[in-house]
Scaffold this motif. Structure first.
Motif, mmCIF file in Angstrom:
data_model
loop_
_atom_site.group_PDB
_atom_site.id
_atom_site.type_symbol
_atom_site.label_atom_id
_atom_site.label_comp_id
_atom_site.label_asym_id
_atom_site.label_seq_id
_atom_site.Cartn_x
_atom_site.Cartn_y
_atom_site.Cartn_z
ATOM 1 N N LEU A 111 -1.509 -11.018 -0.546
ATOM 2 C CA LEU A 111 -1.066 -12.184 0.230
ATOM 3 C C LEU A 111 0.447 -12.281 0.308
ATOM 4 C CD1 LEU A 111 -1.611 -14.861 1.734
ATOM 5 C CD2 LEU A 111 -1.596 -15.998 -0.495
ATOM 6 N N MET A 112 1.130 -12.181 -0.832
ATOM 7 C CA MET A 112 2.585 -12.332 -0.833
ATOM 8 C C MET A 112 3.265 -11.235 -0.020
ATOM 9 S SD MET A 112 3.074 -15.149 -2.233
ATOM 10 C CE MET A 112 4.867 -15.079 -2.203
ATOM 11 N N ASP A 113 2.697 -10.027 -0.027
ATOM 12 C CA ASP A 113 3.253 -8.944 0.798
ATOM 13 C C ASP A 113 3.141 -9.275 2.274
ATOM 14 O OD1 ASP A 113 3.791 -7.435 -1.481
ATOM 15 O OD2 ASP A 113 1.860 -6.384 -1.408
ATOM 16 N N VAL A 114 2.056 -9.965 2.644
ATOM 17 C CA VAL A 114 1.819 -10.304 4.049
ATOM 18 C C VAL A 114 2.743 -11.420 4.513
ATOM 19 C CG1 VAL A 114 0.133 -11.267 5.670
ATOM 20 C CG2 VAL A 114 -0.571 -9.518 4.019
ATOM 21 N N ILE A 115 2.920 -12.470 3.687
ATOM 22 C CA ILE A 115 3.667 -13.646 4.155
ATOM 23 C C ILE A 115 5.166 -13.573 3.900
ATOM 24 C CG2 ILE A 115 1.657 -15.147 3.939
ATOM 25 C CD1 ILE A 115 2.826 -16.274 1.384
ATOM 26 N N ASP B 215 7.129 -16.131 8.604
ATOM 27 C CA ASP B 215 7.752 -17.334 9.167
ATOM 28 C C ASP B 215 8.022 -18.419 8.130
ATOM 29 O OD1 ASP B 215 5.165 -18.024 8.661
ATOM 30 O OD2 ASP B 215 4.668 -18.638 10.702
ATOM 31 N N GLY B 216 7.930 -18.071 6.850
ATOM 32 C CA GLY B 216 8.333 -19.010 5.807
ATOM 33 C C GLY B 216 7.264 -19.996 5.371
ATOM 34 N N TYR C 14 9.643 -25.041 4.742
ATOM 35 C CA TYR C 14 10.832 -25.792 4.347
ATOM 36 C C TYR C 14 11.452 -26.489 5.566
ATOM 37 C CZ TYR C 14 15.310 -27.024 2.348
ATOM 38 O OH TYR C 14 16.400 -27.755 1.922
ATOM 39 N N PRO C 15 11.875 -27.765 5.436
ATOM 40 C CA PRO C 15 11.929 -28.601 4.234
ATOM 41 C C PRO C 15 10.668 -29.419 3.964
ATOM 42 C CG PRO C 15 13.116 -29.685 5.990
ATOM 43 C CD PRO C 15 12.621 -28.384 6.565
ATOM 44 N N ASN C 16 9.529 -28.987 4.530
ATOM 45 C CA ASN C 16 8.223 -29.583 4.196
ATOM 46 C C ASN C 16 8.175 -31.088 4.501
ATOM 47 O OD1 ASN C 16 9.065 -27.486 1.754
ATOM 48 N ND2 ASN C 16 7.080 -27.056 2.663
ATOM 49 N N TYR C 17 8.475 -31.389 5.769
ATOM 50 C CA TYR C 17 8.486 -32.786 6.205
ATOM 51 C C TYR C 17 7.090 -33.273 6.608
ATOM 52 C CZ TYR C 17 13.635 -32.902 7.035
ATOM 53 O OH TYR C 17 14.992 -32.894 6.922
ATOM 54 N N TYR C 18 6.914 -34.572 6.493
ATOM 55 C CA TYR C 18 5.895 -35.300 7.242
ATOM 56 C C TYR C 18 6.613 -36.461 7.921
ATOM 57 C CZ TYR C 18 5.836 -38.805 3.453
ATOM 58 O OH TYR C 18 6.185 -39.765 2.538
ATOM 59 N N GLY C 19 6.002 -37.039 8.937
ATOM 60 C CA GLY C 19 6.618 -38.153 9.650
ATOM 61 C C GLY C 19 6.159 -39.487 9.095
ATOM 62 N N LYS C 20 7.117 -40.368 8.839
ATOM 63 C CA LYS C 20 6.824 -41.726 8.379
ATOM 64 C C LYS C 20 7.133 -42.655 9.550
ATOM 65 C CE LYS C 20 7.337 -44.118 3.978
ATOM 66 N NZ LYS C 20 8.053 -44.098 2.679
ATOM 67 N N ILE C 21 6.127 -43.360 10.036
ATOM 68 C CA ILE C 21 6.255 -44.129 11.271
ATOM 69 C C ILE C 21 5.937 -45.602 11.011
ATOM 70 C CG2 ILE C 21 5.327 -44.453 13.611
ATOM 71 C CD1 ILE C 21 4.582 -41.383 13.441
ATOM 72 N N SER D 265 12.667 -15.100 3.876
ATOM 73 C CA SER D 265 11.898 -14.668 5.049
ATOM 74 C C SER D 265 12.817 -14.431 6.241
ATOM 75 C CB SER D 265 10.839 -15.718 5.403
ATOM 76 O OG SER D 265 9.895 -15.847 4.372
ATOM 77 N N THR D 266 13.795 -15.333 6.431
ATOM 78 C CA THR D 266 14.778 -15.153 7.510
ATOM 79 C C THR D 266 15.606 -13.909 7.275
ATOM 80 O OG1 THR D 266 14.915 -17.541 7.895
ATOM 81 C CG2 THR D 266 16.747 -16.198 8.706
#
Length: 422
Positions: A59-63, A67-68, A298-305, A339-340
């Protein structure tokens, strides 16, 4: 005899009372008009069950260098999201598609179980599919030797898994797609739009809203208008083109959809798909497409509305705190930067560039990508040494034009405040 019957009935009533906590609580369908509404919005979880990742697998070799996406920690990220929703008690947790890595049945079942915990805590959970979720031919488990195909899910399976979380309480369901309308308040409806192409044998990554669904949308927009309700739409793919992210990201015939939404005063759409935190604005009357960063990247956001009683809509990007993974934020940032760097190094290897200059160019590319996915490029410019070295050494490269486009569109996409009344 009557006494025995009464005793038996009493026995079963006691049993039902004792075990009632085992059954799912039915979330309140809607609140009265004129009240504040709080929403959590997360997208692109890309959940992969740990059971599909054999110890020491590839898995780690693949990811790594991809795209991070923090696929290796996706169950922990999702658990953190569920706990945050249970703690904050929003009026809804909305999940905008790409729920799984590649549609694995095992991943879907585990994710649905986590989301049921949120519903059982009294928070409605509203879900739409993404292009990675249904009839995926690339559903795999990862082993030391390689990958093996595993069971995926169909459209019917998706509805059976996620429909009971909130969609079964919808006030309208489209017969030709997994789209539905959910009433959060008597004067605030959420239109969950299925934009994915997952019919067996013709799975595609790009998005579309079919003609029959557009007709269904208009019928419900008319009903909303007659009821005095505002509508916020949600889809996996983007409603508007975003800088450097259009082909394959924006829905087909988006202008027709925008024209429809504007006719009924819809001003905000929530989307994901491109993994970047970005807010686009367009249309004749003015409509926003808030693309929330993938919670797995990264930066692992969610939206707070917050939509207040005056219908002032406020959106803020919030980082998820994954307490079960020590130094999670640092690990996520480093993984994304790595990854970049791997991708950029492959690009630069074909040029005759000194190692010192190459490292400066790679570091600049990392900084731009991190800032872009974070939704704010302030502090970076075309005057930076890294950019000038890209311009000098390989101006014909696609990534150089990408850098140029990004740096010409600097803005803060982590925050938006807009009145839903035109």
């Amino acid at each position: 005899m009557k006494l025995k019957i009464v005793s038996i009935c009493s026995f079963f009533i006691i049993l039902i009372f004792l075990f009632s906590g085992c059954f799912e609580k039915k979330a309140e369908v809607s609140k009265p008009a004129g009240q504040n509404v709080n929403i959590m919005f997360a997208t692109d979880i890309h959940y992969l069950s740990h059971k599909l990742d054999e110890e020491g697998s590839i898995l780690m070799d693949v990811i790594t260098g991809s795209d991070g996406k923090m696929v290796q920690y996706s169950p922990e990220i999702t658990e953190a999201l569920a706990l945050e929703a249970i703690k904050e008690k929003p009026d809804a947790l909305i999940v905008g598609g790409d729920l799984t890595l590649n549609g694995e049945k095992q991943s879907h079942e585990e994710l649905a179980a986590l989301l049921r915990k949120v519903k059982n805590a009294g928070v409605p959970v509203l879900v739409v599919p993404g292009n990675h979720d249904i009839n995926q031919p690339d559903s795999y488990r990862f082993t030391k030797e390689g990958v093996e195909n595993v069971a995926n899910i169909s459209e019917a399976d998706f509805w059976n898994l996620y429909g009971p979380l909130g969609a079964y309480d919808a006030i309208s369901k489209d017969k030709d797609s997994l789209s539905y309308v959910y009433e959060l308040n008597k004067d605030l409806w959420v239109m969950m739009l299925d934009t994915c192409r997952y019919k067996s044998g013709s799975v595609r990554d790009d998005g579309i809203i079919e003609t029959s669904t557009i007709k269904w949308m208009e019928e419900n927009l008319i009903k909303a208008q007659e009821s005095g309700a505002h509508v916020v739409t949600v889809m996996h793919h983007n409603l508007l083109p975003h800088t450097n992210f259009s082909a394959g990201f924006t829905i087909v015939d988006y202008l027709a959809v925008i024209n429809l939404l504007e006719r009924y005063d819809v001003m905000v759409n929530l989307s994901g798909h491109m993994h970047v935190q970005d807010i686009a604005y367009g249309g004749d009357e003015g409509i926003y497409d808030i693309a929330t960063n993938a919670i797995s990247v990264y930066p692992n956001y969610y939206g707070k509305i917050l939509i207040d009683k005056e219908r002032l809509f406020t959106y803020e990007a919030e980082k998820i705190d994954v307490e079960t993974i020590p130094s999670f934020e640092q690990k996520s940032r480093e993984f994304f930067a790595e990854s970049t760097a791997i991708k950029i190094e492959r690009t630069l290897d074909k040029y005759d560039i000194s190692d010192d200059e190459k490292q400066i160019m790679i570091k600049f590319a990392e900084d731009v990508n991190i800032a872009l996915f974070s939704g704010n490029l302030n502090g970076l410019s075309t005057e930076d040494e890294g950019y000038l070295l890209w311009q000098k050494n390989c101006p014909e490269e696609h990534f150089f034009s990408y850098l140029t486009n990004m740096l010409s569109n600097i803005k803060d996409s982590t925050y938006l405040k807009v009145n839903l009344f035109n």
